[in-house]
Design a protein around this motif. Structure first.
Motif, short mmCIF file in Angstrom:
data_model
loop_
_atom_site.label_atom_id
_atom_site.label_comp_id
_atom_site.label_asym_id
_atom_site.label_seq_id
_atom_site.Cartn_x
_atom_site.Cartn_y
_atom_site.Cartn_z
N ASP A 155 12.38 -23.92 -18.20
CA ASP A 155 12.63 -22.89 -17.19
C ASP A 155 11.65 -22.97 -16.03
O ASP A 155 10.44 -23.04 -16.22
CB ASP A 155 12.55 -21.51 -17.86
N GLY A 156 12.20 -23.00 -14.83
CA GLY A 156 11.39 -23.05 -13.63
C GLY A 156 10.99 -24.45 -13.21
O GLY A 156 10.47 -24.64 -12.11
N SER A 157 11.21 -25.47 -14.07
CA SER A 157 10.68 -26.79 -13.82
C SER A 157 11.76 -27.87 -13.70
O SER A 157 11.90 -28.49 -12.66
CB SER A 157 9.69 -27.16 -14.93
N PHE A 158 12.54 -28.11 -14.76
CA PHE A 158 13.53 -29.17 -14.69
C PHE A 158 14.64 -28.96 -15.72
O PHE A 158 14.48 -28.23 -16.71
CB PHE A 158 12.90 -30.55 -14.93
N ALA A 159 15.76 -29.62 -15.46
CA ALA A 159 16.84 -29.76 -16.44
C ALA A 159 17.20 -31.24 -16.49
O ALA A 159 17.27 -31.91 -15.44
CB ALA A 159 18.06 -28.93 -16.06
N TYR A 160 17.43 -31.74 -17.69
CA TYR A 160 17.77 -33.15 -17.89
C TYR A 160 19.06 -33.18 -18.69
O TYR A 160 19.12 -32.69 -19.81
CB TYR A 160 16.64 -33.84 -18.66
N ARG A 165 29.62 -35.62 -18.63
CA ARG A 165 30.53 -35.31 -17.55
C ARG A 165 29.97 -34.08 -16.82
O ARG A 165 28.98 -33.49 -17.26
CB ARG A 165 31.93 -35.03 -18.13
N PRO A 166 30.57 -33.65 -15.71
CA PRO A 166 30.02 -32.50 -14.99
C PRO A 166 29.99 -31.23 -15.84
O PRO A 166 30.92 -30.95 -16.60
CB PRO A 166 30.99 -32.34 -13.81
N ILE A 167 28.92 -30.47 -15.71
CA ILE A 167 28.76 -29.19 -16.42
C ILE A 167 28.22 -28.14 -15.44
O ILE A 167 27.16 -27.57 -15.64
CB ILE A 167 27.82 -29.34 -17.63
N PRO A 168 28.96 -27.85 -14.36
CA PRO A 168 28.44 -26.95 -13.33
C PRO A 168 28.16 -25.54 -13.85
O PRO A 168 27.20 -24.90 -13.41
CB PRO A 168 29.53 -26.95 -12.27
N GLY A 172 24.50 -24.13 -13.53
CA GLY A 172 24.44 -22.97 -12.66
C GLY A 172 23.71 -21.81 -13.31
O GLY A 172 23.02 -21.03 -12.63
N ALA A 173 23.85 -21.69 -14.63
CA ALA A 173 23.18 -20.61 -15.36
C ALA A 173 21.73 -20.93 -15.69
O ALA A 173 20.89 -20.03 -15.77
CB ALA A 173 23.95 -20.31 -16.65
N LEU A 174 21.42 -22.23 -15.86
CA LEU A 174 20.09 -22.62 -16.32
C LEU A 174 19.11 -22.95 -15.20
O LEU A 174 17.91 -22.71 -15.33
CB LEU A 174 20.20 -23.85 -17.22
N ALA A 175 19.61 -23.54 -14.13
CA ALA A 175 18.73 -24.15 -13.14
C ALA A 175 18.40 -23.19 -12.01
O ALA A 175 19.23 -22.93 -11.13
CB ALA A 175 19.38 -25.42 -12.58
N GLY A 176 17.18 -22.68 -12.02
CA GLY A 176 16.72 -21.87 -10.91
C GLY A 176 16.53 -22.71 -9.67
O GLY A 176 16.55 -23.95 -9.71
N GLU A 177 16.30 -22.08 -8.55
CA GLU A 177 16.27 -22.78 -7.26
C GLU A 177 15.17 -23.82 -7.16
O GLU A 177 15.30 -24.80 -6.42
CB GLU A 177 16.11 -21.76 -6.12
N TYR A 203 30.33 -29.72 -8.16
CA TYR A 203 29.09 -28.97 -8.00
C TYR A 203 28.97 -28.37 -6.60
O TYR A 203 29.27 -29.04 -5.60
CB TYR A 203 27.88 -29.87 -8.25
N PRO A 204 28.47 -27.15 -6.51
CA PRO A 204 28.21 -26.58 -5.18
C PRO A 204 27.02 -27.27 -4.53
O PRO A 204 26.19 -27.91 -5.21
CB PRO A 204 27.88 -25.11 -5.49
N GLU A 205 26.93 -27.16 -3.24
CA GLU A 205 25.87 -27.83 -2.49
C GLU A 205 24.49 -27.40 -2.97
O GLU A 205 23.55 -28.20 -2.98
CB GLU A 205 26.02 -27.55 -1.00
N THR A 206 24.35 -26.14 -3.37
CA THR A 206 23.04 -25.66 -3.81
C THR A 206 22.53 -26.46 -5.00
O THR A 206 21.34 -26.80 -5.07
CB THR A 206 23.11 -24.18 -4.18
N LEU A 207 23.40 -26.78 -5.95
CA LEU A 207 22.98 -27.57 -7.10
C LEU A 207 22.83 -29.04 -6.74
O LEU A 207 21.92 -29.72 -7.24
CB LEU A 207 23.99 -27.42 -8.26
#
Length: 252
Positions: A155-160, A165-168, A172-177, A203-207
């Protein structure tokens, strides 16, 4: 305190020149957690750190992600200082597949008398796990049969993502800005892996702005992805991370 994600290898299974996809979470230059252990991962890990990993998370059991486990078993078993000290974190649903792939062959040693997992400390998990005071979230990904592949987030650092396949909806729920998203992506997708067209469609542009792509098929493919404006991980590269958030109440 400085945090980095060290990409030991970034290649798809056939892209041996790029190394088996695996990363190390580093804190102040020291390894905290290795994610996956492919055929060449131990060599790359030891070249970087001069030691064997003390903690590993397994995303799934394709051999380009677990092919180094037998060699690691041998190294750990024959060193009494290390035997049983490397923790292997894996989703509980993955354990039958992991057992069959790396631990079930008769006679872990020719001399007998040894169970494969005695060389390790196997830690099954479901929602996530604790390591060094940090809570890591474990989430399902889309790679072949449901329930056989999982990603990891701090949380707050990274997602790997591992292979997916895509999992938006998940990211979207896990990855903070402020979080880096390390995402499986080739130049062309297939039923098991994400392609750049999938990234742009799903994926949206934000992600997309948070993504660093890996698990591509060749250096030329990586260059083509970069030419489309994406950040591409390269073998041996260290990426600075935001500091992890304080574990939320109720984690674990």
């Amino acid at each position: 305190m400085n945090w980095h994600l060290h990409f030991l290898g970034v290649g798809a299974a056939h892209a041996v020149e790029l190394g088996s996809s695996a990363v190390v979470l580093e804190r102040d230059g020291e390894p905290v957690l290795l994610v996956d252990c492919g055929p060449d991962t131990l060599d790359r890990y030891q070249a970087a750190y001069g030691s064997l990993p003390r903690a590993i998370f397994i995303t799934h059991t394709h051999m380009d992600h677990v092919g180094g486990m037998e060699r690691l078993f041998t190294r750990l078993w024959f060193d009494e200082r290390l035997r049983g000290r490397t923790r292997v974190f894996a989703h509980a649903g993955l354990l039958p597949w992991l057992q069959v792939r790396v631990a079930d062959y008769p006679g872990a040693l020719a001399e007998g008398g040894v169970n494969f997992w005695e060389a390790f400390q196997l830690v099954p998990c479901t929602r996530g796990f604790w390591l060094d005071g940090l809570w890591f979230d474990v989430f399902a990904t889309r790679h072949h049969v449901p329930g056989t592949s999982f990603g990891l987030a701090l949380d707050g650092s990274f997602a790997y993502t591992g292979d997916t396949r895509p999992i938006p909806e998940v990211l979207g729920a896990l990855a903070g800005e402020s979080m880096l998203i390390a995402h499986d992506c080739g130049l062309v997708g297939n039923p098991s892996h994400t392609g750049v067209d999938d990234i742009e469609r799903e994926y949206p542009e934000t992600l997309r702005r948070q993504m660093m792509l890996y698990h591509y098929g060749s250096a030329a493919d990586g260059a083509a992805l970069a030419a489309r404006g994406y950040r591409i991980a390269t073998s041996g590269e260290r990426i600075a991370l935001a500091s992890p958030a304080v574990p939320r109440a109720g984690a674990g």
